[in-house]
Design a protein around this motif. Structure first.
Motif, PDB file in Angstrom:
ATOM      1  N   VAL A 104       0.827  -1.205   0.000  1.00 37.20           N
ATOM      2  CA  VAL A 104       0.000   0.000   0.000  1.00 37.20           C
ATOM      3  C   VAL A 104       0.863   1.258   0.000  1.00 37.20           C
ATOM      4  CG1 VAL A 104      -1.699   1.338   1.319  1.00 37.20           C
ATOM      5  CG2 VAL A 104      -1.951  -1.147   1.109  1.00 37.20           C
ATOM      6  N   VAL A 105       1.904   1.286   0.832  1.00 33.08           N
ATOM      7  CA  VAL A 105       2.788   2.454   0.916  1.00 33.08           C
ATOM      8  C   VAL A 105       3.467   2.714  -0.429  1.00 33.08           C
ATOM      9  CG1 VAL A 105       4.925   3.327   1.924  1.00 33.08           C
ATOM     10  CG2 VAL A 105       3.183   2.313   3.394  1.00 33.08           C
ATOM     11  N   GLU A 106       3.881   1.652  -1.100  1.00 35.49           N
ATOM     12  CA  GLU A 106       4.514   1.820  -2.413  1.00 35.49           C
ATOM     13  C   GLU A 106       3.566   2.487  -3.396  1.00 35.49           C
ATOM     14  OE1 GLU A 106       6.737  -0.876  -5.877  1.00 35.49           O
ATOM     15  OE2 GLU A 106       5.915  -1.827  -4.087  1.00 35.49           O
ATOM     16  N   ARG A 107       2.303   2.096  -3.366  1.00 36.18           N
ATOM     17  CA  ARG A 107       1.310   2.723  -4.254  1.00 36.18           C
ATOM     18  C   ARG A 107       1.075   4.183  -3.877  1.00 36.18           C
ATOM     19  NH1 ARG A 107      -2.190  -0.650  -7.040  1.00 36.18           N
ATOM     20  NH2 ARG A 107      -1.107  -2.561  -7.652  1.00 36.18           N
ATOM     21  N   LEU A 108       1.021   4.460  -2.584  1.00 37.81           N
ATOM     22  CA  LEU A 108       0.810   5.842  -2.134  1.00 37.81           C
ATOM     23  C   LEU A 108       1.942   6.751  -2.599  1.00 37.81           C
ATOM     24  CD1 LEU A 108      -0.466   5.394   1.531  1.00 37.81           C
ATOM     25  CD2 LEU A 108      -1.768   6.246  -0.406  1.00 37.81           C
ATOM     26  N   ASP A 109       3.153   6.249  -2.558  1.00 40.36           N
ATOM     27  CA  ASP A 109       4.325   7.051  -2.914  1.00 40.36           C
ATOM     28  C   ASP A 109       4.343   7.442  -4.387  1.00 40.36           C
ATOM     29  OD1 ASP A 109       5.223   7.002  -0.331  1.00 40.36           O
ATOM     30  OD2 ASP A 109       6.683   5.394  -0.637  1.00 40.36           O
ATOM     31  N   GLU A 110       3.489   6.810  -5.196  1.00 44.58           N
ATOM     32  CA  GLU A 110       3.434   7.128  -6.618  1.00 44.58           C
ATOM     33  C   GLU A 110       2.589   8.370  -6.897  1.00 44.58           C
ATOM     34  OE1 GLU A 110       1.894   3.642  -8.447  1.00 44.58           O
ATOM     35  OE2 GLU A 110       3.670   2.410  -8.051  1.00 44.58           O
ATOM     36  N   HIS A 111       1.937   8.908  -5.856  1.00 44.35           N
ATOM     37  CA  HIS A 111       1.012  10.031  -6.054  1.00 44.35           C
ATOM     38  C   HIS A 111       1.335  11.175  -5.099  1.00 44.35           C
ATOM     39  CE1 HIS A 111      -1.463   7.432  -8.585  1.00 44.35           C
ATOM     40  NE2 HIS A 111      -1.289   6.499  -7.667  1.00 44.35           N
ATOM     41  N   GLU A 112       0.895  12.378  -5.468  1.00 45.20           N
ATOM     42  CA  GLU A 112       1.211  13.562  -4.676  1.00 45.20           C
ATOM     43  C   GLU A 112      -0.012  14.187  -4.022  1.00 45.20           C
ATOM     44  OE1 GLU A 112       3.445  16.339  -6.949  1.00 45.20           O
ATOM     45  OE2 GLU A 112       5.147  14.987  -7.262  1.00 45.20           O
ATOM     46  N   THR A 113      -1.131  14.267  -4.724  1.00 47.03           N
ATOM     47  CA  THR A 113      -2.295  14.937  -4.142  1.00 47.03           C
ATOM     48  C   THR A 113      -3.034  13.995  -3.198  1.00 47.03           C
ATOM     49  OG1 THR A 113      -3.901  14.270  -5.843  1.00 47.03           O
ATOM     50  CG2 THR A 113      -2.543  16.217  -6.299  1.00 47.03           C
ATOM     51  N   ALA A 114      -3.749  14.573  -2.257  1.00 47.46           N
ATOM     52  CA  ALA A 114      -4.497  13.781  -1.280  1.00 47.46           C
ATOM     53  C   ALA A 114      -5.579  12.916  -1.939  1.00 47.46           C
ATOM     54  CB  ALA A 114      -5.100  14.692  -0.215  1.00 47.46           C
ATOM     55  N   PRO A 115      -6.357  13.436  -2.908  1.00 45.93           N
ATOM     56  CA  PRO A 115      -7.361  12.584  -3.562  1.00 45.93           C
ATOM     57  C   PRO A 115      -6.735  11.387  -4.282  1.00 45.93           C
ATOM     58  CG  PRO A 115      -7.884  14.884  -3.931  1.00 45.93           C
ATOM     59  CD  PRO A 115      -6.510  14.846  -3.317  1.00 45.93           C
ATOM     60  N   GLU A 116      -5.600  11.619  -4.942  1.00 47.43           N
ATOM     61  CA  GLU A 116      -4.917  10.517  -5.623  1.00 47.43           C
ATOM     62  C   GLU A 116      -4.414   9.482  -4.620  1.00 47.43           C
ATOM     63  OE1 GLU A 116      -1.890  12.651  -7.654  1.00 47.43           O
ATOM     64  OE2 GLU A 116      -3.053  12.892  -9.508  1.00 47.43           O
ATOM     65  N   GLN A 117      -3.878   9.960  -3.504  1.00 45.77           N
ATOM     66  CA  GLN A 117      -3.367   9.047  -2.492  1.00 45.77           C
ATOM     67  C   GLN A 117      -4.492   8.273  -1.817  1.00 45.77           C
ATOM     68  OE1 GLN A 117      -0.967  11.623   0.004  1.00 45.77           O
ATOM     69  NE2 GLN A 117       0.899  10.963  -1.028  1.00 45.77           N
ATOM     70  N   LEU A 118      -5.629   8.930  -1.615  1.00 45.65           N
ATOM     71  CA  LEU A 118      -6.773   8.246  -1.008  1.00 45.65           C
ATOM     72  C   LEU A 118      -7.272   7.137  -1.925  1.00 45.65           C
ATOM     73  CD1 LEU A 118      -8.868   7.976   1.223  1.00 45.65           C
ATOM     74  CD2 LEU A 118     -10.207   9.777   0.089  1.00 45.65           C
ATOM     75  N   ARG A 119      -7.366   7.415  -3.201  1.00 51.47           N
ATOM     76  CA  ARG A 119      -7.785   6.393  -4.164  1.00 51.47           C
ATOM     77  C   ARG A 119      -6.766   5.253  -4.198  1.00 51.47           C
ATOM     78  NH1 ARG A 119     -10.750   5.553  -9.094  1.00 51.47           N
ATOM     79  NH2 ARG A 119     -11.944   7.417  -8.634  1.00 51.47           N
ATOM     80  N   ALA A 120      -5.488   5.606  -4.202  1.00 53.18           N
ATOM     81  CA  ALA A 120      -4.441   4.583  -4.225  1.00 53.18           C
ATOM     82  C   ALA A 120      -4.491   3.731  -2.961  1.00 53.18           C
ATOM     83  CB  ALA A 120      -3.068   5.238  -4.369  1.00 53.18           C
ATOM     84  N   PHE A 121      -4.774   4.369  -1.838  1.00 50.13           N
ATOM     85  CA  PHE A 121      -4.871   3.660  -0.562  1.00 50.13           C
ATOM     86  C   PHE A 121      -5.936   2.565  -0.631  1.00 50.13           C
ATOM     87  CE2 PHE A 121      -7.161   3.357   3.524  1.00 50.13           C
ATOM     88  CZ  PHE A 121      -6.139   2.924   4.357  1.00 50.13           C
ATOM     89  N   LEU A 122      -7.082   2.880  -1.211  1.00 50.06           N
ATOM     90  CA  LEU A 122      -8.175   1.926  -1.285  1.00 50.06           C
ATOM     91  C   LEU A 122      -7.947   0.864  -2.356  1.00 50.06           C
ATOM     92  CD1 LEU A 122     -11.093   4.475  -0.921  1.00 50.06           C
ATOM     93  CD2 LEU A 122     -10.456   2.736   0.743  1.00 50.06           C
ATOM     94  N   THR A 123      -7.568   1.300  -3.544  1.00 50.42           N
ATOM     95  CA  THR A 123      -7.416   0.337  -4.637  1.00 50.42           C
ATOM     96  C   THR A 123      -6.226  -0.589  -4.412  1.00 50.42           C
ATOM     97  OG1 THR A 123      -6.139   1.957  -5.948  1.00 50.42           O
ATOM     98  CG2 THR A 123      -8.527   1.852  -6.315  1.00 50.42           C
ATOM     99  N   ALA A 124      -5.177  -0.096  -3.765  1.00 52.33           N
ATOM    100  CA  ALA A 124      -4.009  -0.950  -3.498  1.00 52.33           C
ATOM    101  C   ALA A 124      -4.391  -2.098  -2.574  1.00 52.33           C
ATOM    102  CB  ALA A 124      -2.879  -0.128  -2.886  1.00 52.33           C
ATOM    103  N   GLN A 125      -5.265  -1.835  -1.616  1.00 51.09           N
ATOM    104  CA  GLN A 125      -5.661  -2.892  -0.688  1.00 51.09           C
ATOM    105  C   GLN A 125      -6.469  -3.976  -1.386  1.00 51.09           C
ATOM    106  OE1 GLN A 125      -6.761  -1.596   3.346  1.00 51.09           O
ATOM    107  NE2 GLN A 125      -6.300   0.475   2.685  1.00 51.09           N
TER     108      GLN A 125
END
Length: 204
Positions: A80-101
């Protein structure tokens, strides 16, 4: 038996054997459940000649299962952290947080099923309970902070970040609890709809 190194660290052979046993335990718990996953079944799945090899590496069954929990959570968190690190904005990180799981769960069904079966078992130990509690608290704090930063930067609408984090996790947990029954095509739909639902709930 393999002796530890002079420094007290595990040897390469010992680390490999522990990894082998943990992997076999994950598969066994996923198939049979926590209570029915015996040393004999785990040893057979790992291709070990004796259950004594498990006892050599783990003091008891509770310690082995605790290591299973730590292994799954560590791999899950790193993914999950690896996916989060690919994005900068909070909305992008929130989406990455959910989809990565969801993506991790799709590629590691046995691990996630084993984790759920351990969590649901009445024989769970204090050590495992603490491990889960610490994860929940850490995840909630991290997500609430991500939401808080997004609000400050004007990327999200104004809402209570702690309450929203609770809602997000409730939705996520409900989805993850059903993933092992879903076909690949269904997972793609679930993944998209979950991300869209959270986006609609948080966007300005």
């Amino acid at each position: 038996m393999q002796a530890k190194s002079d420094s007290g660290e595990l040897t390469v052979t010992e680390r490999a054997r522990r990894t082998q046993i943990i992997a076999a335990a994950i598969e066994t718990v996923a198939e049979l459940g926590y209570s029915r996953a015996t040393y004999r079944q785990i040893a057979a799945r790992a291709g070990l000649s004796s259950t004594g090899l498990i006892s050599y590496h783990f003091a008891n069954r509770a310690e082995l299962v605790t290591e299973v929990v730590r292994d799954v959570l560590a791999r899950f968190g790193a993914f999950v952290v690896e996916r989060l690190d690919e994005h900068e904005t909070a909305p992008e990180q929130l989406r990455a947080f959910l989809t990565a799981q969801i993506d991790f769960s799709r590629g590691n069904r046995a691990s996630m099923l084993a984790l759920r079966r351990i969590q649901a078992d009445t024989e769970i130990t204090d050590s495992q309970t603490r491990t889960f509690a610490e994860l929940v608290e850490s995840d909630h704090a991290a997500l609430a902070e991500l939401l808080r930063q997004g609000i400050r930067r004007g990327e999200f609408r104004d809402f209570d970040p702690d309450a929203m984090a609770l809602f997000v996790f409730a939705l996520r947990d409900g989805v993850l609890s059903r993933l092992h029954d879903a076909a690949p095509a269904e997972l793609d739909v679930i993944r998209q709809e979950l991300a869209t639902m959270i986006d609609l709930a948080t966007r300005r």
